[in-house]
Design a protein around this motif. Structure first.
Motif: not given
Length: 289
Positions: A162-170, A192-198
């Motif tokens: 939920q609530n994606l930050p502006v820098w993750a738009e698109g 595609t990137f994968m990590g522990a957190t966004l």
């Protein structure tokens, strides 16, 4: 088909029942027709599997959708007019991605109709046939007939951050329910990137988003980058789409940088060098006259 639409399953044109935060238009992942022959079944399944891997969709959902696609395509070939000489069926896959709640995958197999509607029947586990729609019911969240009764759809839903930050738009962001790791996918950049957190992926996401914008800002350059997803240092490259055969000392045909911000600065410097070279060329032509 030999199998009836569950009484509580909506038609494909009805409002979604698996979430109430859907965009008006889904992303069409697949909309492809196939000849109504048995050999088309694995082709349809393989196309779906490749398409789903390009988007981050939970592994379990991908597996279930692949199985259901096989069953519905087989049903269309065996039990509808699609399987007659010259017949065909179509496979569609639609992705609704809701930022604040859930994402939904809808799979549709369109056939050319049959004398009877599909009907869900109980079959013995030892029988080789008649198990298609029971499997569809078992491996989908909801399913039913298409509006025109010429085909079947199935749907799956899963939670999205939920609530994606502006820098993750698109970006398409989802959490793997098995590992609880976050995967971020950029559709147009096919990365595609994968990590522990966004937040852990923030630098990579911001850089790729900047590259996407640079493609529009500097259309004369072909931009690319190392697509490693492990967070290691990335090289960003830019090459002129039409190389300069004669260049000033400040003009180059290729650029390399460790960050998108640095690449942008280099591209801006080249744009300025190009303007100076064009101005000098025009001045030389005037003197020649």
């Amino acid at each position: 088909m030999q199998c009836i639409e569950p009484a509580d399953s909506p038609a494909i044109g009805s409002p979604p029942v698996l979430g109430d935060d859907l965009p008006e238009q889904p992303v069409i992942l697949i909309d492809t027709g196939f000849p109504g022959i048995p050999a088309s079944v694995p082709r349809a399944r393989n196309l779906l599997e490749r398409s789903l891997r390009l988007r981050w969709i939970p592994e379990e959902t991908r597996g279930n959708a692949s199985l259901v696609a096989s069953e519905l395509a087989t049903n269309a070939v065996r039990h509808t007019a699609s399987g007659k000489a010259g017949g065909s069926f179509a496979l569609r896959a639609l992705l609704h991605q809701a930022r604040h709640s859930r994402s939904i995958l809808t799979l549709e197999v369109h056939d050319q109709g049959a004398a009877t509607l599909p009907r869900l029947r109980l079959t013995a586990p030892t029988l080789e046939s008649g198990r298609g729609l029971p499997l569809v019911e078992a491996f989908s969240d909801t399913w039913g007939l298409l509006d025109n009764h010429q085909g079947v759809y199935a749907r799956w839903a899963w939670d999205t951050p939920q609530n994606l930050p502006v820098w993750a738009e698109g970006w398409e962001v989802a959490t793997d329910p098995a590992t609880n790791r976050v995967r971020a996918h950029h559709p147009s950049e096919a990365i595609t990137f994968m990590g522990a957190t966004l937040e852990e992926l923030r630098r990579l996401i911001v850089d790729v988003s900047q590259v996407a914008r640079l493609r529009t800002e500097f259309p004369g350059w072909a931009l690319n980058y190392d697509k490693r997803s492990n967070g290691a240092s990335q090289w960003y490259t830019a090459r002129r789409k039409v190389p300069l055969s004669q260049r000033s000392h400040s003009q180059v045909n290729e650029l390399y940088a460790h960050s998108a911000a640095r690449l942008r600065a280099l591209l801006q410097a080249q744009a300025a060098a190009d303007r100076r070279a064009a101005h000098a060329g025009a001045r030389g032509e005037r003197r020649a006259r």
